[in-house]
Design a protein around this motif. Structure first.
Motif, PDB file in Angstrom:
ATOM      1  N   VAL A   1       0.385  20.327  -0.699  1.00  0.00           N
ATOM      2  CA  VAL A   1       1.430  21.330  -0.484  1.00  0.00           C
ATOM      3  C   VAL A   1       0.946  22.707  -0.938  1.00  0.00           C
ATOM      4  N   ILE A   2       0.260  22.741  -2.072  1.00  0.00           N
ATOM      5  CA  ILE A   2      -0.268  24.024  -2.584  1.00  0.00           C
ATOM      6  C   ILE A   2      -1.296  24.593  -1.613  1.00  0.00           C
ATOM      7  N   TYR A   3      -2.215  23.750  -1.130  1.00  0.00           N
ATOM      8  CA  TYR A   3      -3.228  24.225  -0.176  1.00  0.00           C
ATOM      9  C   TYR A   3      -2.579  24.757   1.093  1.00  0.00           C
ATOM     10  N   CYS A   4      -1.609  24.001   1.636  1.00  0.00           N
ATOM     11  CA  CYS A   4      -0.926  24.444   2.856  1.00  0.00           C
ATOM     12  C   CYS A   4      -0.171  25.747   2.615  1.00  0.00           C
ATOM     13  N   GLY A   5       0.460  25.853   1.437  1.00  0.00           N
ATOM     14  CA  GLY A   5       1.187  27.081   1.108  1.00  0.00           C
ATOM     15  C   GLY A   5       0.262  28.274   1.018  1.00  0.00           C
ATOM     16  N   LEU A   6      -0.895  28.097   0.371  1.00  0.00           N
ATOM     17  CA  LEU A   6      -1.857  29.202   0.255  1.00  0.00           C
ATOM     18  C   LEU A   6      -2.410  29.594   1.619  1.00  0.00           C
ATOM     19  N   ILE A   7      -2.691  28.599   2.466  1.00  0.00           N
ATOM     20  CA  ILE A   7      -3.175  28.910   3.818  1.00  0.00           C
ATOM     21  C   ILE A   7      -2.124  29.697   4.580  1.00  0.00           C
ATOM     22  N   ALA A   8      -0.853  29.277   4.453  1.00  0.00           N
ATOM     23  CA  ALA A   8       0.230  29.972   5.154  1.00  0.00           C
ATOM     24  C   ALA A   8       0.390  31.394   4.639  1.00  0.00           C
TER      25      ALA A   8
ATOM     26  N   GLU B   1       0.836  -1.208   0.000  1.00  0.00           N
ATOM     27  CA  GLU B   1       0.000   0.000   0.000  1.00  0.00           C
ATOM     28  C   GLU B   1       0.869   1.256   0.000  1.00  0.00           C
ATOM     29  N   ILE B   2       0.344   2.325  -0.583  1.00  0.00           N
ATOM     30  CA  ILE B   2       1.031   3.619  -0.621  1.00  0.00           C
ATOM     31  C   ILE B   2       0.059   4.695  -0.134  1.00  0.00           C
ATOM     32  N   TYR B   3       0.522   5.511   0.798  1.00  0.00           N
ATOM     33  CA  TYR B   3      -0.271   6.640   1.282  1.00  0.00           C
ATOM     34  C   TYR B   3       0.526   7.915   1.056  1.00  0.00           C
ATOM     35  N   ARG B   4      -0.017   8.832   0.294  1.00  0.00           N
ATOM     36  CA  ARG B   4       0.675  10.084  -0.034  1.00  0.00           C
ATOM     37  C   ARG B   4      -0.139  11.273   0.463  1.00  0.00           C
ATOM     38  N   VAL B   5       0.037  11.560   1.733  1.00  0.00           N
ATOM     39  CA  VAL B   5      -0.619  12.758   2.276  1.00  0.00           C
ATOM     40  C   VAL B   5       0.065  14.014   1.755  1.00  0.00           C
ATOM     41  N   VAL B   6       1.412  13.964   1.670  1.00  0.00           N
ATOM     42  CA  VAL B   6       2.173  15.098   1.145  1.00  0.00           C
ATOM     43  C   VAL B   6       2.343  14.900  -0.357  1.00  0.00           C
ATOM     44  N   ARG B   7       1.664  15.742  -1.113  1.00  0.00           N
ATOM     45  CA  ARG B   7       1.730  15.697  -2.566  1.00  0.00           C
ATOM     46  C   ARG B   7       1.451  17.102  -3.084  1.00  0.00           C
ATOM     47  N   PRO B   8       1.636  17.369  -4.372  1.00  0.00           N
ATOM     48  CA  PRO B   8       1.496  18.751  -4.857  1.00  0.00           C
ATOM     49  C   PRO B   8       0.200  19.438  -4.430  1.00  0.00           C
ATOM     50  N   ARG B   9      -0.899  18.729  -4.460  1.00  0.00           N
ATOM     51  CA  ARG B   9      -2.184  19.334  -4.115  1.00  0.00           C
ATOM     52  C   ARG B   9      -2.202  19.818  -2.661  1.00  0.00           C
TER      53      ARG B   9
END
Length: 484
Positions: free
Chosen positions: A346-353, A336-344
């Protein structure tokens, strides 16, 4: 084609265009996600109902309610923050951050907002709890509903709706407490001396809470709320959603039959077709049918399935937060692969910051002293008997601090110009001073006079500068000095 076959097609009954809505009787369930929902419901309701009674000392004469929307004085108070009407852009920033957080939650764990934090979900959960306490669990409620009306059911229904109305009334009452001093307004409401507008809004919010949480329930989520449609467009293949892991569950069969098949070495799934996931679902859907618009992803089906899997000695999380990618990888024998950190994300977190940093900077550097000037339009200028030119302005001063301030008024612009504030004696000939009251605005009539021989230009920029004598804080605005 013969006439007989055509007539057969015409007479064919395809059924109704819309399926009848079945009444939903969610069953009580216990488990990890149910405990999370209870905890969040208690926290959210506690904040909503009791926050108006929290006090915050802002100094003598200022309101001491921690969170207050003060319409008469045009202020919004949130603990140590005070927002003026000119600063409504802070609310815009908060709305942008709220939308981005919603997008971020969706990209990580699907409809987390819908399942755990949405007011409709929270109050419907509370109403369901009251209903179960009075009328019993799923089977009891279904039997009573099928049996028709009797004295016992009438009394239970009256009691249930009475409690619902009390909850709805306090919900509406708590809302109006955010717009006035809470203890004072509560006493006025109890003694029937509150403003009529308060009673009207309590009535509106009581009715809406009672109808939405008590009667419409899951239909609000399915038919009225736009978020399921938006969420479907925003999600991607990596988002974790409440998912039936069909790679492990199929094929379905009973517990007894599954043991026989496993004993013979034949493939069989873990799902025993108990329908417990359907019984506990507040929208009445079958999660095993795949992703559906009606699913609010509350996680209750996970708890119900885990309980059954534990009883029959099978691994839990046959239903769990998962992605279609992982189901496909498991069928192919891949990890299994879980990718919580991905471009989408990261972009949302960056915009919130970024938006949060901009708002924080604006809040920390905002001026607590402000000035606005409006030039008179009729007449724009007056020529006096000695030949000098006079322009009149309406000046509005703003003091956002909680104490009085001594303010000096200066101008830069026309040569040898003087400034005079109507109705205010100047301390010096060319620098009027006034006392600006705490936490208020003051409107002044300001006259600027300049000798005509030194100011031959038709229009000259003039800068008004106000200075706090004690703190040295300044505010500046610019207008024009006009020659007739």
């Amino acid at each position: 084609m013969s006439n007989t076959s055509v007539q057969d097609d015409i007479d064919l009954d395809y059924g109704p265009l819309y399926a009848a809505r079945k009444k939903v009787f969610p069953q009580k369930v216990s488990g990890t996600f149910r405990r999370i929902k209870w905890g969040l419901m208690g926290f959210c309701l506690g904040v909503y109902y009791f926050l108006p009674f929290v006090r915050w000392n802002r100094g003598l004469g200022a309101p001491d309610q921690a969170v207050l929307i003060d319409f008469p004085n045009k202020r919004f108070y949130f603990f140590f923050i005070e927002i003026w009407p000119q600063e409504l852009y802070y609310f815009t920033g908060l709305l942008v951050i709220a939308a981005l957080v919603l997008f971020l939650l969706n990209s990580i764990g699907g409809r987390i907002w819908c399942g755990y934090l949405c007011p409709q979900t929270v109050w419907t959960d509370l109403f369901y709890a009251v209903e179960r306490l009075i009328e019993g669990d799923r089977r009891e409620r279904m039997k009573k509903d099928a049996a028709g009306w009797n004295l016992e059911r009438v009394s239970e229904t009256v009691l249930k709706h009475s409690i619902w109305l009390m909850i709805a009334w306090w919900t509406g009452g708590a809302w109006v407490l955010y717009f006035a001093d809470a203890p004072t307004l509560v006493w006025q409401l109890l003694t029937f001396r509150a403003p009529m507008l308060a009673y009207i809004w309590i009535g509106i919010l009581t009715a809406s809470t009672y109808v939405l949480a008590g009667w419409m329930r899951e239909q609000v989520c399915v038919y009225m709320c736009p978020w399921p449609r938006i969420q479907a467009a925003l999600t991607d293949e990596w988002a974790l959603n409440v998912t039936y892991r069909y790679d492990r569950g199929e094929k379905r069969t009973s517990v007894k039959k599954a043991k026989e098949l496993r004993a013979r070495g034949e493939p069989v799934g873990d799902c025993v077709d108990c329908y417990q996931c359907v019984a506990v679902c507040p929208t009445g859907i079958d999660i095993r049918n795949g992703s559906q618009l009606d699913c609010i992803q509350c996680g209750l089906c996970i708890d119900a399935c885990d309980t059954v899997m534990t009883k029959i000695g099978r691994p839990t999380r046959l239903i769990g937060y998962d992605s279609d990618i992982n189901i496909k990888r498991r069928t192919e024998g891949k990890p299994e692969i879980y990718r919580v950190v991905r471009p989408r994300t990261v972009i949302y977190c960056g915009l919130i910051a970024v938006v949060g940093a901009i708002m924080l900077y604006a809040m920390l550097t905002r001026s607590l002293l402000d000035v606005n000037v409006l030039h008179d339009r009729n007449p724009v200028a007056v020529k006096l008997s000695d030949g000098s030119i006079r322009n009149a302005y309406t000046m509005r001063l703003l003091n956002k601090r909680g104490f009085d301030r001594v303010i000096a008024i200066d101008i830069d612009g026309p040569v040898n110009a003087t400034v005079h504030v109507v109705g205010v004696d100047s301390v010096t000939q060319d620098r009027p001073m006034i006392v600006l009251g705490r936490d208020q605005t003051t409107e002044l009539r300001v006259l600027v006079t300049a000798p005509a021989e030194n100011n031959t230009e038709k229009s000259v920029p003039v800068r008004f500068r106000i200075t706090d004598i004690g703190l040295g804080e300044t505010a500046v605005t610019t207008d024009n000095f006009v020659t007739p």
